[in-house]
Enzyme design. Structure first.
Site, PDB file in Angstrom:
ATOM      1  N   ARG A 158       0.855  -1.192   0.000  1.00 51.74           N
ATOM      2  CA  ARG A 158       0.000   0.000   0.000  1.00 51.74           C
ATOM      3  C   ARG A 158       0.892   1.244   0.000  1.00 51.74           C
ATOM      4  O   ARG A 158       1.002   1.968   0.977  1.00 51.74           O
ATOM      5  CB  ARG A 158      -0.913  -0.002   1.225  1.00 51.74           C
ATOM      6  CG  ARG A 158      -1.766  -1.240   1.385  1.00 51.74           C
ATOM      7  CD  ARG A 158      -2.688  -1.491   0.207  1.00 51.74           C
ATOM      8  NE  ARG A 158      -3.752  -0.513   0.075  1.00 51.74           N
ATOM      9  CZ  ARG A 158      -4.938  -0.603   0.669  1.00 51.74           C
ATOM     10  NH1 ARG A 158      -5.202  -1.614   1.469  1.00 51.74           N
ATOM     11  NH2 ARG A 158      -5.851   0.317   0.473  1.00 51.74           N
ATOM     12  N   GLN A 193      -0.007   2.233  -6.155  1.00 53.47           N
ATOM     13  CA  GLN A 193      -1.452   2.480  -6.204  1.00 53.47           C
ATOM     14  C   GLN A 193      -2.095   1.985  -7.487  1.00 53.47           C
ATOM     15  O   GLN A 193      -3.198   1.446  -7.474  1.00 53.47           O
ATOM     16  CB  GLN A 193      -1.735   3.972  -6.038  1.00 53.47           C
ATOM     17  CG  GLN A 193      -1.770   4.434  -4.589  1.00 53.47           C
ATOM     18  CD  GLN A 193      -2.159   5.902  -4.479  1.00 53.47           C
ATOM     19  OE1 GLN A 193      -2.054   6.656  -5.441  1.00 53.47           O
ATOM     20  NE2 GLN A 193      -2.605   6.311  -3.314  1.00 53.47           N
ATOM     21  N   ASP A 229      -2.995  -1.758  -7.287  1.00 54.48           N
ATOM     22  CA  ASP A 229      -3.675  -2.203  -6.069  1.00 54.48           C
ATOM     23  C   ASP A 229      -5.070  -2.753  -6.382  1.00 54.48           C
ATOM     24  O   ASP A 229      -6.051  -2.008  -6.437  1.00 54.48           O
ATOM     25  CB  ASP A 229      -3.756  -1.028  -5.091  1.00 54.48           C
ATOM     26  CG  ASP A 229      -4.306  -1.419  -3.724  1.00 54.48           C
ATOM     27  OD1 ASP A 229      -4.741  -2.577  -3.557  1.00 54.48           O
ATOM     28  OD2 ASP A 229      -4.305  -0.566  -2.819  1.00 54.48           O
ATOM     29  N   SER A 278      -7.908  -2.106  -3.676  1.00 54.33           N
ATOM     30  CA  SER A 278      -8.565  -0.796  -3.735  1.00 54.33           C
ATOM     31  C   SER A 278      -9.534  -0.721  -4.910  1.00 54.33           C
ATOM     32  O   SER A 278     -10.647  -0.195  -4.785  1.00 54.33           O
ATOM     33  CB  SER A 278      -7.519   0.320  -3.851  1.00 54.33           C
ATOM     34  OG  SER A 278      -6.792   0.435  -2.648  1.00 54.33           O
ATOM     35  N   TYR A 281      -4.505   0.725   7.009  1.00 55.51           N
ATOM     36  CA  TYR A 281      -5.552  -0.104   7.596  1.00 55.51           C
ATOM     37  C   TYR A 281      -5.729   0.233   9.070  1.00 55.51           C
ATOM     38  O   TYR A 281      -4.839   0.784   9.726  1.00 55.51           O
ATOM     39  CB  TYR A 281      -5.189  -1.593   7.487  1.00 55.51           C
ATOM     40  CG  TYR A 281      -5.281  -2.150   6.100  1.00 55.51           C
ATOM     41  CD1 TYR A 281      -6.510  -2.412   5.524  1.00 55.51           C
ATOM     42  CD2 TYR A 281      -4.138  -2.446   5.363  1.00 55.51           C
ATOM     43  CE1 TYR A 281      -6.608  -2.950   4.246  1.00 55.51           C
ATOM     44  CE2 TYR A 281      -4.218  -2.983   4.091  1.00 55.51           C
ATOM     45  CZ  TYR A 281      -5.457  -3.233   3.542  1.00 55.51           C
ATOM     46  OH  TYR A 281      -5.543  -3.760   2.282  1.00 55.51           O
TER      47      TYR A 281
END
Length: 374
Positions: free
Chosen positions: A120, A125, A128, A131, A226
């Protein structure tokens, strides 16, 4: 090099790469084999793959001859055993939650990458998948709730009088939660959101929702965005606060999960029984223990008129765009390891290392090594 794309098992309607992504992959000087009807449930037929430059093969041929296999759901061990010894397996293998498969890959000297392990970080990104799929889940959860709720989401001024907007409570303001907030607001609901991370407050407010604050949360900057486990004192204060808001809510959508652990219990049985008949709870964490005490995975439970929907793979309910997003994540990752049409694994790259379950039977990802050492 041959890259194989398999048809997903069971009710999984997504596909690892849509034809448009396959066309990009082929431009990197690789050959792509697609299993017959692999994309049919995502509205991509075999002809579209052929037009993109791919070749249609049966499952056995792909398993036995492909140098790299791309999928979403984990393969069964009996199918992995059919792969070439040096073939590389990609998928959302749930490597942290499926120790038997992880151990099988290690014991059989396999090389495998599990896409949910993508770090993360800002650089990662674009790769990911968690996500991307959480975006789909958050959006779809609100639509499911709106369909089940026996009243309107928005405020209406009618000849029969005014209709007040539905009150929606979102628990967890990660990617899924934020998408749920945005969707519920677009539908005209009054939205409240809770998250243990104070960093989420600004994002919640920016979307027009009201933030439910519970003081005393423990945070960890190293947790990758998280939530982390909390003290018993805080958890009780949290449950009491959620209980008060839940009694006024028409819809609750729960999205809170902690990697590698059971989902935190946020909605107690007493809370469900105190809610208004006709209310709806959508529990996106049902498959990992559930945020609601009474939710059941892939089932709808009715408690005194309160319907609790335990959902897992909501992304499969929107296979076309979910597959498009997943495929884009794949392409962004594969750029790191495909050079001149061949596989080049650079384990000095933290994204490659973090995502690799094992290489020729040796654990690579620090998270997998940690589990192996415990």
């Amino acid at each position: 090099m041959i890259i194989g794309i398999l048809k997903e098992p069971g009710d999984e309607s997504r596909v690892a790469l849509l034809p448009e992504a396959v066309k990009t992959l082929i431009s990197w000087k690789v050959t792509v084999w697609v299993e017959k009807d692999a994309g049919s449930r995502a509205f991509a037929d075999d002809e579209l793959y052929i037009e993109s430059g791919a070749k249609i093969h049966n499952r056995e041929e792909i398993l036995q001859q492909a140098d790299m296999i791309l999928g979403i759901q984990p393969l069964e061990e009996k199918e992995i055993s059919k792969m070439k010894s040096d073939a590389v397996l990609f998928g959302q293998l749930n490597a942290l939650y499926n120790p038997s498969l992880t151990q099988y890959l290690i014991n059989n000297n396999r090389t495998a990458f599990s896409m949910e392990l993508v770090p993360r970080t800002t650089r990662a990104q674009a790769m990911d998948v968690l996500s991307s799929m959480a975006t789909v889940s958050g959006y779809k959860a609100v639509l499911m709730a709106a369909d089940l709720l026996p009243r309107f989401f928005p405020m209406f001024m009618t000849a029969a009088g005014s209709i007040t907007p539905a009150r929606v409570l979102i628990l967890g303001a990660g990617v899924a939660g934020l998408q749920a907030i945005a969707t519920a607001k677009r539908l005209g609901a009054t939205v409240f959101a809770f998250d243990v991370r104070q960093a989420a407050k600004e994002e919640v407010l920016s979307l027009g929702a009201k933030f439910v604050d519970v003081e005393g949360a423990k945070e960890d900057k190293g947790a990758g965005g998280y939530a982390v486990e909390q003290t018993e004192e805080y958890l009780q204060k949290q449950k009491d606060t959620i209980h008060e808001h839940a009694m006024k809510a028409d819809v609750i959508i729960t999205t809170a999960q902690i990697p590698g652990r059971k989902a935190p219990l946020l909605v107690e049985e007493r809370t469900v029984r105190a809610m208004k008949p006709g209310s709806v709870i959508i529990d996106l964490a049902a498959s990992s223990g559930g945020n609601c005490a009474l939710s059941q995975p892939e089932s709808t439970v009715d408690i005194n008129g309160v319907r609790i929907v335990g959902v897992g793979n909501l992304a499969a309910k929107m296979p076309q765009d979910a597959s498009k997003m997943y495929g884009k994540n794949y392409l962004n990752f594969l750029k790191l390891i495909i050079k001149d049409g061949e596989i080049h694994l650079n384990f000095e790259d933290d994204i490659v290392t973090g995502t690799c379950v094992c290489h020729k039977g040796k654990p690579v990802s620090p998270r997998i090594i940690q589990i192996q050492n415990n």
